[in-house]
Design an enzyme around this catalytic site. Structure first.
Site, PDB file in Angstrom:
ATOM      1  N   HIS A  68     105.748 -18.539 116.821  1.00 60.11           N
ATOM      2  CA  HIS A  68     105.261 -17.755 115.683  1.00 60.11           C
ATOM      3  C   HIS A  68     103.847 -18.190 115.334  1.00 60.11           C
ATOM      4  CE1 HIS A  68     106.965 -21.339 113.781  1.00 60.11           C
ATOM      5  NE2 HIS A  68     106.402 -21.018 112.634  1.00 60.11           N
ATOM      6  N   HIS A  74     102.214 -19.514 112.613  1.00 56.87           N
ATOM      7  CA  HIS A  74     101.773 -20.519 111.642  1.00 56.87           C
ATOM      8  C   HIS A  74     100.812 -21.529 112.276  1.00 56.87           C
ATOM      9  CE1 HIS A  74     105.363 -19.758 108.729  1.00 56.87           C
ATOM     10  NE2 HIS A  74     104.366 -18.920 108.540  1.00 56.87           N
ATOM     11  N   ASP A 128     100.401 -24.649 112.140  1.00 56.81           N
ATOM     12  CA  ASP A 128     100.916 -25.890 112.728  1.00 56.81           C
ATOM     13  C   ASP A 128     101.713 -25.621 114.011  1.00 56.81           C
ATOM     14  OD1 ASP A 128     103.006 -24.716 111.233  1.00 56.81           O
ATOM     15  OD2 ASP A 128     104.022 -26.650 110.989  1.00 56.81           O
ATOM     16  N   HIS A 129     101.591 -24.397 114.537  1.00 57.97           N
ATOM     17  CA  HIS A 129     102.204 -24.060 115.822  1.00 57.97           C
ATOM     18  C   HIS A 129     101.187 -23.519 116.815  1.00 57.97           C
ATOM     19  CE1 HIS A 129     106.510 -24.480 114.569  1.00 57.97           C
ATOM     20  NE2 HIS A 129     105.897 -24.462 113.400  1.00 57.97           N
ATOM     21  N   HIS A 164     112.101 -16.432 109.490  1.00 67.81           N
ATOM     22  CA  HIS A 164     111.072 -17.351 108.976  1.00 67.81           C
ATOM     23  C   HIS A 164     109.740 -16.618 108.886  1.00 67.81           C
ATOM     24  CE1 HIS A 164     109.095 -21.195 108.304  1.00 67.81           C
ATOM     25  NE2 HIS A 164     108.299 -20.998 109.343  1.00 67.81           N
ATOM     26  N   ASP A 203     110.731 -22.584 114.239  1.00 66.09           N
ATOM     27  CA  ASP A 203     111.186 -22.915 112.885  1.00 66.09           C
ATOM     28  C   ASP A 203     112.363 -22.048 112.449  1.00 66.09           C
ATOM     29  OD1 ASP A 203     109.146 -24.740 112.851  1.00 66.09           O
ATOM     30  OD2 ASP A 203     107.989 -23.782 111.259  1.00 66.09           O
ATOM     31  N   HIS A 235     110.309 -29.293 114.443  1.00 66.74           N
ATOM     32  CA  HIS A 235     110.069 -30.314 113.408  1.00 66.74           C
ATOM     33  C   HIS A 235     111.207 -31.318 113.411  1.00 66.74           C
ATOM     34  CE1 HIS A 235     106.665 -28.360 111.323  1.00 66.74           C
ATOM     35  NE2 HIS A 235     107.268 -27.231 111.663  1.00 66.74           N
TER      36      HIS A 235
END
Length: 254
Positions: free
Chosen positions: A59, A61, A63-64, A118, A144, A182
């Site tokens: 996805h 985001h 932090d990905h 998410h 996530d 995570h």
């Protein structure tokens, strides 16, 4: 010249506070999943004299996907696999996919599953025949959506979306290794234990995970069987029950 990697397989690379970048290696080539940042990945690959074949993005985001542009500067031939529906938010994707597609990476089949909840275009990737012929255990990269003992927050989707997404993952074989993005396991299980103090499976797993984390060890990957036994979100019988659990977890301060 770096040293050659000791073996093929799937390796964790913890970064930032709790992100885990997964690196799948086969025959001196690598696929990187959700690179939050680039430099640790670059160092890891170069130290082992590996070539980056592809990047899987579950996805959009930061932090990905944050490390992907820099990785492409070093390995411009690497393909970036992401949701066609997220082209605007992952504009550097080169292989746009959607649910139901079957890819071939590193000589192995990779199934694309729709797990929007998410985010509105979240994907999961399943190595249906494992990471290599010598390791045929199925492997799931779920971003996530599914966590060890938990699930992702509902930022762009509904509890119904998440219930459907987890139901799709629940069809995978029990031996499937679950590679979450995570390291949230201990916190998720502390919440689950507080909510279900009489659940022996959760209590036993929490004790083992607490011991692992006290030694600085990762608790990942999990397995689908382990999640079925101890993950309250995966056990939710309806979207309404999942919504109640998600609301309780979001406000829990234990």
């Amino acid at each position: 010249m770096g040293q050659s990697v000791q073996s093929d397989g799937i390796f964790p690379l913890p970064v930032l506070q709790d992100n885990v970048i997964w690196i799948w290696v086969q025959n001196r080539k690598a696929v990187v999943v959700d690179p939050a940042i680039a430099k640790p990945v670059i160092n890891w690959l170069r130290h082992r004299d590996l070539s980056l074949e592809a990047i899987l993005q579950t996805h959009h985001h930061a932090d990905h996907i944050g490390g992907t542009p820099e990785l492409l500067e070093h390995w411009p031939q690497a393909s970036v696999v992401a949701a066609a529906a997220d082209l605007e938010r992952i504009p550097f994707q080169t292989t746009s996919v959607k649910a139901g597609m079957l890819l071939n990476l590193l000589g192995q089949p990779v199934q694309v599953i729709d797990v929007k909840a998410h985010t509105r275009a979240h994907l999961a990737f399943v190595l249906t025949e494992g990471a290599s012929p010598s390791d045929p255990t199925p492997a799931l990269f779920c971003g996530d959506t599914l966590f060890a003992g938990g699930c992702g927050r509902l930022f762009e989707g509904s509890a119904e979306d998440m219930h459907l997404a987890l139901g799709r993952l629940d069809r995978l074989p029990g031996s499937t290794r679950v590679h979450c993005a995570h390291e949230y396991t201990e916190g998720n299980l502390r919440w689950a234990h507080a909510l279900r103090p009489g659940n022996e499976a959760i209590a036993k797993r929490l004790a083992a995970v607490t011991d692992q984390r006290s030694r600085g060890e990762l608790t990942l990957p999990s397995t689908m069987d382990r999640e079925r036994d101890t993950n309250l979100f995966l056990q939710a019988g309806s979207a309404e029950e999942l919504a109640e659990l998600r609301s309780h977890k979001d406000s829990w301060r234990g």
